[in-house]
Design a protein around this motif. Structure first.
Motif, PDB file in Angstrom:
ATOM      1  N   PHE A  89      15.044   2.032   3.232  1.00 22.51           N
ATOM      2  CA  PHE A  89      14.903   2.269   1.808  1.00 22.51           C
ATOM      3  C   PHE A  89      15.080   3.750   1.502  1.00 22.51           C
ATOM      4  CE2 PHE A  89      13.636  -1.800   0.250  1.00 22.51           C
ATOM      5  CZ  PHE A  89      12.942  -2.414   1.270  1.00 22.51           C
ATOM      6  N   GLY A 108      15.195   2.318  -3.842  1.00 23.00           N
ATOM      7  CA  GLY A 108      16.350   1.451  -3.917  1.00 23.00           C
ATOM      8  C   GLY A 108      16.003   0.079  -3.363  1.00 23.00           C
ATOM      9  N   LYS A 109      16.995  -0.821  -3.356  1.00 23.15           N
ATOM     10  CA  LYS A 109      16.759  -2.189  -2.899  1.00 23.15           C
ATOM     11  C   LYS A 109      16.785  -2.315  -1.386  1.00 23.15           C
ATOM     12  CE  LYS A 109      18.420  -4.678  -6.986  1.00 23.15           C
ATOM     13  NZ  LYS A 109      19.294  -5.774  -7.463  1.00 23.15           N
TER      14      LYS A 109
ATOM     15  N   TYR B  33      -1.792   4.857  -3.754  1.00 21.10           N
ATOM     16  CA  TYR B  33      -0.755   4.250  -4.584  1.00 21.10           C
ATOM     17  C   TYR B  33      -0.724   2.740  -4.345  1.00 21.10           C
ATOM     18  CZ  TYR B  33       0.959   9.092  -4.197  1.00 21.10           C
ATOM     19  OH  TYR B  33       1.065  10.450  -4.191  1.00 21.10           O
ATOM     20  N   TYR B  35       2.047  -0.481  -4.927  1.00 22.00           N
ATOM     21  CA  TYR B  35       3.409  -0.891  -5.219  1.00 22.00           C
ATOM     22  C   TYR B  35       3.483  -2.412  -5.113  1.00 22.00           C
ATOM     23  CZ  TYR B  35       4.930   3.961  -4.332  1.00 22.00           C
ATOM     24  OH  TYR B  35       5.100   5.313  -4.363  1.00 22.00           O
ATOM     25  N   GLN B  37       6.439  -5.405  -4.168  1.00 23.71           N
ATOM     26  CA  GLN B  37       7.798  -5.649  -3.679  1.00 23.71           C
ATOM     27  C   GLN B  37       8.131  -7.122  -3.807  1.00 23.71           C
ATOM     28  OE1 GLN B  37       8.618  -4.539   0.404  1.00 23.71           O
ATOM     29  NE2 GLN B  37      10.825  -4.593   0.062  1.00 23.71           N
ATOM     30  N   GLY B  42      13.331  -3.333  -3.681  1.00 23.12           N
ATOM     31  CA  GLY B  42      12.527  -2.294  -3.075  1.00 23.12           C
ATOM     32  C   GLY B  42      11.145  -2.280  -3.699  1.00 23.12           C
ATOM     33  N   PRO B  43      10.218  -1.556  -3.085  1.00 23.14           N
ATOM     34  CA  PRO B  43       8.873  -1.441  -3.684  1.00 23.14           C
ATOM     35  C   PRO B  43       8.947  -0.839  -5.080  1.00 23.14           C
ATOM     36  CG  PRO B  43       8.855  -0.667  -1.403  1.00 23.14           C
ATOM     37  CD  PRO B  43      10.291  -0.875  -1.779  1.00 23.14           C
ATOM     38  N   PHE B  45       6.659   0.891  -8.095  1.00 27.49           N
ATOM     39  CA  PHE B  45       5.408   1.595  -8.336  1.00 27.49           C
ATOM     40  C   PHE B  45       4.562   0.903  -9.402  1.00 27.49           C
ATOM     41  CE2 PHE B  45       2.459   4.951  -8.947  1.00 27.49           C
ATOM     42  CZ  PHE B  45       2.350   5.204 -10.303  1.00 27.49           C
ATOM     43  N   TYR B  48      -1.228   4.988  -9.488  1.00 25.95           N
ATOM     44  CA  TYR B  48      -1.539   6.088  -8.576  1.00 25.95           C
ATOM     45  C   TYR B  48      -2.932   6.621  -8.895  1.00 25.95           C
ATOM     46  CZ  TYR B  48      -1.591  11.203  -7.757  1.00 25.95           C
ATOM     47  OH  TYR B  48      -1.940  12.492  -7.437  1.00 25.95           O
ATOM     48  N   LEU B  91       1.908  -3.671  -1.846  1.00 24.25           N
ATOM     49  CA  LEU B  91       1.789  -2.610  -0.848  1.00 24.25           C
ATOM     50  C   LEU B  91       0.877  -1.504  -1.363  1.00 24.25           C
ATOM     51  CD1 LEU B  91       5.588  -2.345  -0.016  1.00 24.25           C
ATOM     52  CD2 LEU B  91       3.853  -3.042   1.629  1.00 24.25           C
TER      53      LEU B  91
END
Lengths: 117, 113
Positions: A89, A108-109, B33, B35, B37, B42-43, B45, B48, B91
């Motif tokens: 990532f 990113g993915k 933090y 997250y 997914q 991607g993770p 946000f 925080y 996460l």
């Protein structure tokens, strides 16, 4: 709208060769960039980072290059090893060195890197 | 030393139920933090914490999501009236300070049926 883009969902590389993973970003406020590696059922693990005041950062087999004018960065792995097979990532953060941001990372993915023996 | 731990590792619940996800950060890390997914992404946000306070909760998708960190260490992410779209891996990450590398836990896989 994706602010961090990894356009290759997967990449297959022969063991011993160079792996090049690419990342593009659109937000000009990003000034700190990171690469994370993720194995299945584990959390992402930090690999290497670069700030916008540099164009290259190297750590062992891993090198990250930053081209600010093109809003592009890449991760080079040389030589590639079987244990490098994972999802990579790219992540970015704004205003890092001015202290105004660096709260949540924008990811990113991911690119699934497969190292073939 | 111990890394970031998250419990449970898997959680299956029914639509409309309430869930709590726990994060134990690395000892001494002031920043924490959360997250989310989703599959193929991607993770993303969520929130925080710096110490006990939520410094940035701009990533929380709606008011069904809430997180606390009452003593500046362990954090709990709370989701009310769960929906199928909440299914994802959640996460948690911690770092020594605001502008440092984030260390991630293994995540909690939430499935809402």
């Amino acid at each position: 709208d994706q602010q961090v883009k990894q356009n290759s969902p997967s990449l297959s590389v022969q063991e011993g060769r160079i792996s090049i993973l690419n990342c593009d970003y659109t937000n000009s406020m990003f000034d700190y960039f990171l690469w994370y590696k993720k194995y299945p059922a584990e959390g992402p693990t930090f690999l290497i980072s670069i700030s916008s005041i540099k164009d290259k950062n190297e750590d062992g087999r891993f090198t990250v290059f930053l081209n600010k004018s093109a809003k592009h960065l890449s991760l080079h792995i040389v030589p590639s090893q079987p244990g490098d097979s994972a999802v990579y990532f790219c992540a970015a953060s704004p205003l890092h060195y001015s202290g105004g941001g660096a709260d949540g990372l924008t990811f990113g993915k991911g690119t699934h890197l497969i190292i073939q023996p | 030393g111990a890394g970031v731990s998250q419990t449970p590792s898997n959680k299956v619940t029914e639509k409309g139920k309430y869930v709590e996800l726990r994060c134990d950060p690395i000892s001494g890390h002031t920043a924490l933090y959360w997250y989310r997914q989703s599959l193929g992404q991607g993770p993303e946000f969520l929130i925080y914490f710096q110490g006990t306070g939520a410094a940035d909760d701009s990533g929380l998708p709606n008011d069904r999501f809430f997180a606390v960190r009452p003593e500046g260490s362990v954090s709990t992410l709370k989701i009310q009236r769960t929906e199928r779209g909440d299914s994802a891996v959640y996460l948690c990450a911690s770092s020594p300070g605001r502008n440092n590398e984030q260390f991630f836990g293994p995540g909690t896989r939430l499935t809402v049926l």
